[in-house]
Design a protein around this motif. Sequence first.
Motif, PDB file in Angstrom:
ATOM      1  N   ARG A  92       0.824  -1.212   0.000  1.00 43.88           N
ATOM      2  CA  ARG A  92       0.000   0.000   0.000  1.00 43.88           C
ATOM      3  C   ARG A  92       0.858   1.262   0.000  1.00 43.88           C
ATOM      4  N   THR A  93       1.939   1.266   0.744  1.00 45.53           N
ATOM      5  CA  THR A  93       2.746   2.472   0.906  1.00 45.53           C
ATOM      6  C   THR A  93       3.865   2.600  -0.128  1.00 45.53           C
ATOM      7  N   GLU A  94       4.370   1.473  -0.643  1.00 43.19           N
ATOM      8  CA  GLU A  94       5.521   1.537  -1.545  1.00 43.19           C
ATOM      9  C   GLU A  94       5.299   0.828  -2.878  1.00 43.19           C
ATOM     10  N   GLY A  95       4.172   0.132  -3.003  1.00 46.19           N
ATOM     11  CA  GLY A  95       3.881  -0.539  -4.258  1.00 46.19           C
ATOM     12  C   GLY A  95       4.636  -1.844  -4.425  1.00 46.19           C
ATOM     13  N   PHE A  96       4.505  -2.435  -5.622  1.00 54.32           N
ATOM     14  CA  PHE A  96       5.118  -3.735  -5.908  1.00 54.32           C
ATOM     15  C   PHE A  96       6.632  -3.688  -5.747  1.00 54.32           C
ATOM     16  N   ARG A  97       7.250  -2.597  -6.206  1.00 59.06           N
ATOM     17  CA  ARG A  97       8.709  -2.493  -6.116  1.00 59.06           C
ATOM     18  C   ARG A  97       9.179  -2.486  -4.669  1.00 59.06           C
ATOM     19  N   GLY A  98       8.328  -1.988  -3.767  1.00 60.13           N
ATOM     20  CA  GLY A  98       8.695  -1.968  -2.356  1.00 60.13           C
ATOM     21  C   GLY A  98       8.905  -3.361  -1.787  1.00 60.13           C
ATOM     22  N   LEU A  99       8.186  -4.342  -2.324  1.00 60.57           N
ATOM     23  CA  LEU A  99       8.330  -5.720  -1.852  1.00 60.57           C
ATOM     24  C   LEU A  99       9.715  -6.283  -2.163  1.00 60.57           C
ATOM     25  N   PHE A 100      10.347  -5.737  -3.209  1.00 59.55           N
ATOM     26  CA  PHE A 100      11.652  -6.257  -3.631  1.00 59.55           C
ATOM     27  C   PHE A 100      12.777  -5.252  -3.373  1.00 59.55           C
ATOM     28  N   LYS A 101      12.495  -4.228  -2.549  1.00 62.60           N
ATOM     29  CA  LYS A 101      13.529  -3.238  -2.234  1.00 62.60           C
ATOM     30  C   LYS A 101      14.699  -3.920  -1.528  1.00 62.60           C
ATOM     31  N   GLY A 102      15.881  -3.637  -1.986  1.00 62.46           N
ATOM     32  CA  GLY A 102      17.085  -4.234  -1.402  1.00 62.46           C
ATOM     33  C   GLY A 102      17.423  -5.594  -1.974  1.00 62.46           C
ATOM     34  N   ASN A 103      16.575  -6.137  -2.871  1.00 65.64           N
ATOM     35  CA  ASN A 103      16.851  -7.479  -3.389  1.00 65.64           C
ATOM     36  C   ASN A 103      18.066  -7.485  -4.307  1.00 65.64           C
ATOM     37  N   GLY A 104      18.270  -6.386  -5.059  1.00 69.43           N
ATOM     38  CA  GLY A 104      19.458  -6.318  -5.911  1.00 69.43           C
ATOM     39  C   GLY A 104      20.722  -6.401  -5.073  1.00 69.43           C
ATOM     40  N   THR A 105      20.747  -5.619  -3.994  1.00 70.05           N
ATOM     41  CA  THR A 105      21.884  -5.674  -3.071  1.00 70.05           C
ATOM     42  C   THR A 105      21.983  -7.045  -2.431  1.00 70.05           C
TER      43      THR A 105
END
Length: 356
Positions: A92-105
Motif C-alpha cells: 500500500r505504501t511503496e507498491g510492488f517495487r517496495g516488496l523487492f527493495k534491497g533485493n538487488g543488493t
Amino acid sequence: MASEDVKRTSDSAVSTIVNLAEEAKLASEGVKAPTSHALLSIAKSLVAGGVAGGVSRTAVAPLERLKILLQVQNPHSIKYNGTIQGLKYIWRTEGFRGLFKGNGTNCARIVPNSAVKFFSYDEASKGILWFYRQQTGNEDAQLTPLLRLGAGACAGIIAMSATYPMDMVRGRLTVQTDMSPQQYRGIYHALTTVFREEGPRALYRGWLPSVIGVVPYVGLNFAVYESLKDWLIKSRPFGLVQDSELSVTTRLACGAAAGTVGQTVAYPLDVIRRRMQMVGWKDAASVVVGDGKSRASLEYTGMVDAFRKTVRHEGFGALYKGLVPNSVKVVPSIAIAFVTYEVVKDVLGVEMRISD
C-alpha cells in the motif's frame, strides 16, 4: 660416461615427446589435463552455488524485507504485526517495487556468498573426511552428522566473512523508506558513505554475532539436509526412494526441514546483528528501534550489551521479532537453494554433489 649421458638425454627426450603426444591425443578426444579439469570443476561448482543463492533469495525477497523491518521496528510505533498485514502495508505504501527493495543488493551479496559457502562445504567435507579416516585408520569411514556440522560451520564462517560488508549495507538499504532523511542510492553509495562517515570498522559491525550465529545455522542446514537424505536412502521409508535417488520433492522437504531447524536456533543472533548494523547511522532513528526515547538507545557497546538492552526494553520476545515471516521464507529458500545447487551441478556435468 658420455655415452650414458647421451642415452639418458635421448630417453628423456623420447619420454617427453611421448607424454606430449598423449596429452595432445587426450585433448583431441576432449579429455582435459588434470589441472585445467580441476579448475573447470571449481568454476562450475561456484557457478552452481551462485545460481542457487540468487534463485532461492529472489523467490522469497518480499518476506526477507518484511523480516528485517520487523526486526528493527520501533516498539512504540508499530505499524504492523503479522506477515500478511506487513506485506499489505508495504504494498500500500511503496507498491510492488517496495516488496523487492534491497533485493538487488541482497543478490549481489548472496550470489558470491552462496557460491563460496557451497564450494567451501564441498572442500571442508573432503578435508574433514580425509583427516577422520587418517585418525581412525578406517579408509571406508563416511561423514557423520557431527562431521557434517563441522564442515557446514567452516563453510558458513568463510562465506559470511568474505561478504559481510555487503550484508551490512543490504540491511540499511532494506530498512530505509521514502521518508528516510538520507537515502542510500545503491550498493556502492552505501558502502562509500558508511566507510567515509563511520570508518572501515563500521562495515564489519555485528560481525561477531553473525559468525556465532552462522555456525549453528549453516552447520545445521548442511548436517540435517545431508543426514536426512542418507537416512531416506538407507531406510527407504514409505517408498520415497527409487534406485537410490531422491526425487526433487523429497529433497525440497529435506531442505525445508534443515532450514527450519537452523534458523530457529540462530534467529536471536540474527536480530542482534541487524540492530548492531544500524548503530552509527545518523538517520536510523526515523526507521528503527530501541526504547523509542532517544538516539542513545541505538548505541550498543557490544553483542552482550545489545542482547541486554533489547531484552530489558522490549522483552525476551523481541529476540524473535520477524520469526514468522522468516520461517515462511526459510522453508522454501533453503530447500530451493539445496535442490537448485544439485540440479545446476548435474546440468553443468560436475561429477561430485555435496552428498557424495
